[in-house]
Enzyme design. Structure first.
Site, PDB file in Angstrom:
ATOM      1  N   HIS A 296       1.041  -1.399  -0.109  1.00  0.00           N
ATOM      2  CA  HIS A 296       0.064   0.171  -0.065  1.00  0.00           C
ATOM      3  C   HIS A 296       0.971   1.323   0.081  1.00  0.00           C
ATOM      4  O   HIS A 296       0.744   2.184  -0.798  1.00  0.00           O
ATOM      5  CB  HIS A 296      -0.965  -0.061   1.375  1.00  0.00           C
ATOM      6  N   GLU A 297       1.992   1.352   1.024  1.00  0.00           N
ATOM      7  CA  GLU A 297       2.624   2.684   0.883  1.00  0.00           C
ATOM      8  C   GLU A 297       3.386   2.941  -0.341  1.00  0.00           C
ATOM      9  O   GLU A 297       3.771   3.941  -0.844  1.00  0.00           O
ATOM     10  CB  GLU A 297       3.822   2.378   2.203  1.00  0.00           C
ATOM     11  N   HIS A 300       1.715   4.498  -3.120  1.00  0.00           N
ATOM     12  CA  HIS A 300       1.658   5.947  -3.149  1.00  0.00           C
ATOM     13  C   HIS A 300       2.861   6.369  -3.732  1.00  0.00           C
ATOM     14  O   HIS A 300       2.813   7.487  -4.565  1.00  0.00           O
ATOM     15  CB  HIS A 300       1.797   6.524  -1.623  1.00  0.00           C
ATOM     16  N   GLU A 376      -5.762   7.049  -0.808  1.00  0.00           N
ATOM     17  CA  GLU A 376      -5.812   5.712  -0.124  1.00  0.00           C
ATOM     18  C   GLU A 376      -6.226   4.625  -0.641  1.00  0.00           C
ATOM     19  O   GLU A 376      -5.994   3.522  -0.826  1.00  0.00           O
ATOM     20  CB  GLU A 376      -6.278   6.102   1.324  1.00  0.00           C
TER      21      GLU A 376
END
Length: 436
Positions: A296-297, A300, A376
């Site tokens: 997920h990070e 970004h 997100e």
């Protein structure tokens, strides 16, 4: 008729009085709006007493109740602290606190041999001497240089001021993790092993230029879990909080399993009650879940969210300095706050950025919150494309439990305040993607 006459009379006040009144009216409007939203969310805390079905297999009723009561206490504190803040700022403005303190600081400077051309800076006590010292070492020179640039920059000082703040922000981002953060927390390289190898493989698969992976002892400050990356160009590092890693968690090491449960794996053996106790003794995530969180990070990064946020921030910064340049020459703004004979640059910064820009800042904050929530969801979708939806699903639930987050939110409260979508919305989005 009398009411309209009263309004007409108010409108005929001097412009500086109307500006002052508008500032006070807006601050109280924001406070009442925030209170209205908080009461909606507080109603959710009071009435939602059962674990949502989506979390029933992982979060037990005791943990859910602890989170509910924690959030109720936080909302109570927020109400009273917010009321105190708005009353305090109102009284300071009504009774001329800002010009009084300015005159007082001028007398102090004068007694020390400094003339009126010197502007004093406000100091705030920090929780610790270390925080205070570090903050002042950065704040004082930066603020002083900014004031100096504004004074000597001429008609285009806003360009120079913006470039200066851009350079300072880039320098701070560069040195923070390596030189400032280690003053407060201990960073150690993640030992060689399966987790590190899998992180390196994942980073390579998406062309993330990883150079180092650290574990930070966040458990000394709180039980909250997190992971992040930093660094420019080809020198990226990943930082994992020890509370994120099940095998590093101090809580897991300090607590012993209940008698009779140690030999069992999660989900096997005894009653649901015993299994729930074992689960809630554990903090952090398993390796697969840690990788999903990192997926997920890194999403970004891959989707350029970081770059987009920097661009938005710098456009906003330039716009604010430009508007400041337009407004700083308006003597009427200073008169509205009790400065009739002088227009100190520092006071101009305070008046314009804190009070005059308040409506703009509220709108901007909401827009950035909406954008952040979109980012997100996109980062979650990126992790899903890496085949990590199931592990991210369980990791989000565990992190919510460890952080004592309450999984149920009022839609209006969350839309205004939450930069991250509520847990149940993220879980639903992950489930929908599975079904596609």
């Amino acid at each position: 008729m009398g009411m309209w006459a009263s309004v007409d009379t108010m409108w005929n006040f001097p412009v500086e009085k109307r500006i002052f009144g508008a500032v006070l009216l807006f601050s109280w409007t924001v406070y009442l709006w925030e209170t209205f939203l908080a009461q909606r969310q507080r109603r959710i805390y009071r009435t939602t007493t059962h674990v949502p079905p989506e979390l029933a297999q992982i979060m037990d009723s005791d943990t859910f109740e602890k989170s509910r009561l924690y959030q109720l206490d936080k909302s109570t504190f927020s109400f009273w602290s917010g009321l105190y803040s708005v009353v305090e700022s109102t009284l300071i403005l009504l009774f001329g606190g800002i010009p009084y303190l300015w005159r007082l600081s001028g007398r102090v400077c004068g007694s020390a041999g400094f003339g009126p051309e010197y502007e004093t800076l406000e100091f705030f006590l920090k929780d610790t001497i270390k925080k205070f010292t570090v903050t002042q070492c950065i704040l004082l020179p930066v603020s002083s240089l900014l004031l100096y640039i504004i004074k000597i920059g001429g008609d285009y000082f806003f360009i120079y001021a913006w470039l200066f703040t851009l350079i300072v922000s880039l320098v701070l981002v560069t040195i923070y993790a390596d030189y400032i953060a280690p003053l407060f927390d201990k960073f150690t390289p993640l030992p060689e092993g399966q987790l590190k190898q899998e992180i390196e493989v994942m980073a390579k698969s998406i062309d993330f230029p990883l150079t180092k992976v650290y574990v930070v002892e966040g458990s000394k400050r709180s039980s909250h879990s997190n992971a992040y990356f930093y660094g420019f160009f080809k020198n990226k590092r990943i930082v994992l909080f020890d509370t994120l890693l099940e095998e590093y968690s101090v809580q897991n090491k300090d607590k012993q399993e209940e008698p009779g449960t140690e030999p069992r794996n999660e989900g096997e053996g005894d009653s649901e009650e015993i299994r729930a106790k074992v689960k809630n003794k554990k903090q952090g995530c398993k390796n697969e879940e840690v990788l999903a969180v990192l997926g997920h990070e890194l999403g970004h990064w891959k989707l350029a969210h970081t770059i987009k946020n920097i661009i938005i921030s710098q456009i906003n910064s330039f716009l604010c300095f430009f508007l400041f340049a337009v407004l700083i020459g308006q003597k009427i703004l200073f008169a509205a706050f009790g400065f009739y004979d002088s227009q100190p640059t520092l006071i101009g910064l305070l008046i314009i950025f804190q009070f005059i820009f308040s409506p703009y800042n509220e709108v901007l904050s909401f827009c950035l919150t909406v954008l952040s929530r979109r980012f997100e969801f996109q980062a979650d979708a990126f992790a899903k494309k890496l085949g990590m939806a199931k592990d991210l699903y369980s990791a989000l639930i565990k992190l919510n439990k460890d952080n004592l987050g309450f999984p149920v939110s009022d839609w209006l409260f969350s839309m205004w305040h939450y930069s991250h979508p509520p847990l149940l919305e993220r879980l639903q989005a992950l489930k929908d993607k599975k079904q596609d």
